[in-house]
Design a protein around this motif. Sequence first.
Motif, PDB file in Angstrom:
ATOM      1  N   ASN A   1      -4.364  -1.410 -11.284  1.00  0.00           N
ATOM      2  CA  ASN A   1      -4.004  -0.690 -10.066  1.00  0.00           C
ATOM      3  C   ASN A   1      -5.145   0.128  -9.482  1.00  0.00           C
ATOM      4  O   ASN A   1      -4.932   0.913  -8.566  1.00  0.00           O
ATOM      5  CB  ASN A   1      -2.810   0.231 -10.353  1.00  0.00           C
ATOM      6  CG  ASN A   1      -1.580  -0.567 -10.749  1.00  0.00           C
ATOM      7  OD1 ASN A   1      -1.413  -1.708 -10.339  1.00  0.00           O
ATOM      8  ND2 ASN A   1      -0.730   0.022 -11.566  1.00  0.00           N
ATOM      9  N   HIS A   2      -6.353  -0.032 -10.003  1.00  0.00           N
ATOM     10  CA  HIS A   2      -7.502   0.682  -9.445  1.00  0.00           C
ATOM     11  C   HIS A   2      -8.178  -0.191  -8.396  1.00  0.00           C
ATOM     12  O   HIS A   2      -8.208  -1.417  -8.509  1.00  0.00           O
ATOM     13  CB  HIS A   2      -8.500   1.050 -10.546  1.00  0.00           C
ATOM     14  CG  HIS A   2      -9.054  -0.141 -11.281  1.00  0.00           C
ATOM     15  ND1 HIS A   2     -10.201  -0.793 -10.885  1.00  0.00           N
ATOM     16  CD2 HIS A   2      -8.611  -0.808 -12.379  1.00  0.00           C
ATOM     17  CE1 HIS A   2     -10.447  -1.803 -11.701  1.00  0.00           C
ATOM     18  NE2 HIS A   2      -9.500  -1.842 -12.620  1.00  0.00           N
ATOM     19  N   VAL A   3      -8.704   0.454  -7.376  1.00  0.00           N
ATOM     20  CA  VAL A   3      -9.418  -0.269  -6.317  1.00  0.00           C
ATOM     21  C   VAL A   3     -10.867  -0.433  -6.749  1.00  0.00           C
ATOM     22  O   VAL A   3     -11.516   0.542  -7.134  1.00  0.00           O
ATOM     23  CB  VAL A   3      -9.344   0.496  -4.980  1.00  0.00           C
ATOM     24  CG1 VAL A   3     -10.150  -0.227  -3.904  1.00  0.00           C
ATOM     25  CG2 VAL A   3      -7.896   0.660  -4.556  1.00  0.00           C
TER      26      VAL A   3
ATOM     27  N   SER B   1      -9.133  -8.532   1.456  1.00  0.00           N
ATOM     28  CA  SER B   1      -9.068  -7.070   1.327  1.00  0.00           C
ATOM     29  C   SER B   1      -9.452  -6.636  -0.080  1.00  0.00           C
ATOM     30  O   SER B   1     -10.143  -5.629  -0.276  1.00  0.00           O
ATOM     31  CB  SER B   1      -7.662  -6.571   1.661  1.00  0.00           C
ATOM     32  OG  SER B   1      -7.342  -6.839   3.010  1.00  0.00           O
ATOM     33  N   TYR B   2      -9.009  -7.398  -1.080  1.00  0.00           N
ATOM     34  CA  TYR B   2      -9.408  -7.088  -2.458  1.00  0.00           C
ATOM     35  C   TYR B   2     -10.918  -7.259  -2.627  1.00  0.00           C
ATOM     36  O   TYR B   2     -11.596  -6.418  -3.210  1.00  0.00           O
ATOM     37  CB  TYR B   2      -8.666  -7.987  -3.446  1.00  0.00           C
ATOM     38  CG  TYR B   2      -9.315  -8.015  -4.813  1.00  0.00           C
ATOM     39  CD1 TYR B   2      -9.265  -6.903  -5.640  1.00  0.00           C
ATOM     40  CD2 TYR B   2     -10.016  -9.150  -5.252  1.00  0.00           C
ATOM     41  CE1 TYR B   2      -9.890  -6.909  -6.882  1.00  0.00           C
ATOM     42  CE2 TYR B   2     -10.635  -9.169  -6.482  1.00  0.00           C
ATOM     43  CZ  TYR B   2     -10.574  -8.040  -7.296  1.00  0.00           C
ATOM     44  OH  TYR B   2     -11.205  -8.047  -8.520  1.00  0.00           O
TER      45      TYR B   2
ATOM     46  N   HIS C   1       2.527   1.614  -3.414  1.00  0.00           N
ATOM     47  CA  HIS C   1       1.592   2.132  -4.419  1.00  0.00           C
ATOM     48  C   HIS C   1       1.536   3.658  -4.365  1.00  0.00           C
ATOM     49  O   HIS C   1       1.602   4.340  -5.401  1.00  0.00           O
ATOM     50  CB  HIS C   1       0.203   1.541  -4.178  1.00  0.00           C
ATOM     51  CG  HIS C   1      -0.824   1.979  -5.165  1.00  0.00           C
ATOM     52  ND1 HIS C   1      -1.069   1.296  -6.332  1.00  0.00           N
ATOM     53  CD2 HIS C   1      -1.670   3.039  -5.180  1.00  0.00           C
ATOM     54  CE1 HIS C   1      -2.010   1.915  -7.018  1.00  0.00           C
ATOM     55  NE2 HIS C   1      -2.398   2.967  -6.330  1.00  0.00           N
TER      56      HIS C   1
ATOM     57  N   GLY D   1       0.824  -1.211   0.000  1.00  0.00           N
ATOM     58  CA  GLY D   1       0.000   0.000   0.000  1.00  0.00           C
ATOM     59  C   GLY D   1       0.853   1.254   0.000  1.00  0.00           C
ATOM     60  O   GLY D   1       0.570   2.226  -0.720  1.00  0.00           O
TER      61      GLY D   1
ATOM     62  N   GLY E   1     -12.895  -4.430  -1.465  1.00  0.00           N
ATOM     63  CA  GLY E   1     -12.673  -3.148  -2.116  1.00  0.00           C
ATOM     64  C   GLY E   1     -11.664  -2.266  -1.416  1.00  0.00           C
ATOM     65  O   GLY E   1     -11.701  -1.039  -1.553  1.00  0.00           O
ATOM     66  N   GLN E   2     -10.724  -2.870  -0.692  1.00  0.00           N
ATOM     67  CA  GLN E   2      -9.734  -2.095   0.050  1.00  0.00           C
ATOM     68  C   GLN E   2      -8.399  -1.990  -0.677  1.00  0.00           C
ATOM     69  O   GLN E   2      -7.630  -1.047  -0.443  1.00  0.00           O
ATOM     70  CB  GLN E   2      -9.521  -2.726   1.430  1.00  0.00           C
ATOM     71  CG  GLN E   2     -10.773  -2.698   2.292  1.00  0.00           C
ATOM     72  CD  GLN E   2     -10.625  -3.520   3.563  1.00  0.00           C
ATOM     73  OE1 GLN E   2      -9.661  -4.268   3.709  1.00  0.00           O
ATOM     74  NE2 GLN E   2     -11.577  -3.394   4.471  1.00  0.00           N
ATOM     75  N   VAL E   3      -8.076  -2.940  -1.534  1.00  0.00           N
ATOM     76  CA  VAL E   3      -6.833  -2.904  -2.304  1.00  0.00           C
ATOM     77  C   VAL E   3      -7.134  -3.269  -3.750  1.00  0.00           C
ATOM     78  O   VAL E   3      -8.172  -3.862  -4.066  1.00  0.00           O
ATOM     79  CB  VAL E   3      -5.758  -3.870  -1.735  1.00  0.00           C
ATOM     80  CG1 VAL E   3      -5.409  -3.512  -0.302  1.00  0.00           C
ATOM     81  CG2 VAL E   3      -6.221  -5.323  -1.838  1.00  0.00           C
ATOM     82  N   ALA E   4      -6.209  -2.912  -4.646  1.00  0.00           N
ATOM     83  CA  ALA E   4      -6.362  -3.233  -6.064  1.00  0.00           C
ATOM     84  C   ALA E   4      -6.034  -4.704  -6.320  1.00  0.00           C
ATOM     85  O   ALA E   4      -5.357  -5.360  -5.523  1.00  0.00           O
ATOM     86  CB  ALA E   4      -5.444  -2.339  -6.900  1.00  0.00           C
TER      87      ALA E   4
END
Length: 534
Positions: A530-532, A486-487, A74, A71, A490-493
């Motif tokens: 790379n978008h969440v 987490s993905y 990024h 994170g 919707g917390q990480v890409a």
Amino acid sequence: MTDPLNTRFAAGDEAALVECFQAHGPLVRSYLRRFVRPQDVDDLQQIVFAEVWRSRHRFDPARSLPAWMLGIAHKRAVDQLRIRTLQTVPLDAVADRAGADGRTDGDGLAERDQVQRALAELPAPQRQAIELAYYGDLTQREIAERLSVPLGTIKARTARGLRRLSGILGTAATGGRHTDPRRSEVAAARGADGTDVMDEVDTMHGTGRTGGTDETGGQVVRPRIAVSSCLMGEPVRFDGGHSRNRFLNGELDRHVEWVHICPEMEIGLGSPRETLRLELSPDGTRLVSRKSRVDLTDRMTALAEERAPALREVDGYVLKSRSPSCGVHGIPVHAGGTTVDHKGTGVFAAAVLGTHPLLPVEDEGRLNDVLLRETFVERVFARARLRALLESDWRPRDLVAFHARHKMQMLAHNPAAFREAGRVVAQAGTRPREELAADYARVFGTAFAAKASIGRHVNVLQHCVGMVGDALDPVRRADLAEVIASYQAGQVALSVPATLIRHHAQGLAADYVRDQTYFSPYPEDLRLRNHVPA
């Protein structure tokens, strides 16, 4: 279970930082390479670990340390991209300049020598076009006439040569930001005459469609994409202007080959020209000029039928949005002076879609959506890889290997088509090659026509973890599970769990997982994962 390294790191144990760097440094480097130039990776990695150490008091030892570090990586990578300044190749500064006594200054001489050495590395056709333009002071049309070569080919040679020259000199091309109007013309990648730029590909010098291998061990392929000419900066719009698209001319341009098409120009309308619109009639929707009331439907349909065979050789098509000839979605349809609906499709685009239903097609407006952009580019590169295979002297085992590398990627899009493709491949060696290839291409295209959802991505990620999980300790398995969750939340890409899984697969020599195209569906510098998710 909490990893002891996490606890020691959060407590400020400097030895833990060293262990952290040794354990997770390669992962961070791999992730940063998706964003920045190779020469920037080392410096940026140091910046990331410095911030990781300064921010250790914010780290929860119960969470995943690699995910938390990625994170931070990024954010710093995005900062690096924002401050990076692009440069141009200073050809005007290093061209031969004779003074009254024929002398030049030492700096200019050194720069000229560097550029001339770089020019010598170009393929002969590209070098000749650039030298005639910059040193011979000729326009591209004059060069085409002198060499008896189509104008579009000269523009293609010049564009490829300038991009390659930029790479040799270690600079970045900027899409032709020059002060000299003639130099701007030379730097333009394509012409306004509708010439097909696919006439020449310099395969011997690394600019062809294939060559080398990618990170998954497969052949590197340059997709062939048809595009509305105005989107590439050609002045072919109704008002004499263009609609140059930054993504197509920037990030995507260096990875693909373009086939320029302007239907209006090709049926002889010229630019500027009278505006067109779709009108409802007893014979259906017609393409009509707004003032003179000329019906152009038959001419446009005939052009589409003429172009259809060549479009079998492209891997995608980007069309101009809101165009009555090329628009894919939401074109106004008129009846008299009234707009009856906004659900029309351009006449040329409708014919293309009808003839090639599995061809990846988008308009440039929809490519502004990060998910639609990623989906389109992924489909284009997948189709290009299959085309490269089927155009080669392939054997049944080659198709089996190709399918094995694409399994997880297909599963993320369409599980039913994935299973059907497996049944088709199982017949390799027992069916005629042509029939087998046609069936597999149909199922393969059907699979990628479906959008990959978050749920299907999670399913694929969990499949891959299952294939490497037995070789991981409980802490690492818990890390992977947490990052996937987490993905999903919707917390990480998507790039975070994908990078982490591939990192473990490489460390464990889990070739089957590592070589899946799912982890490298297109060049990483496109940065489309790379978008969440929303």
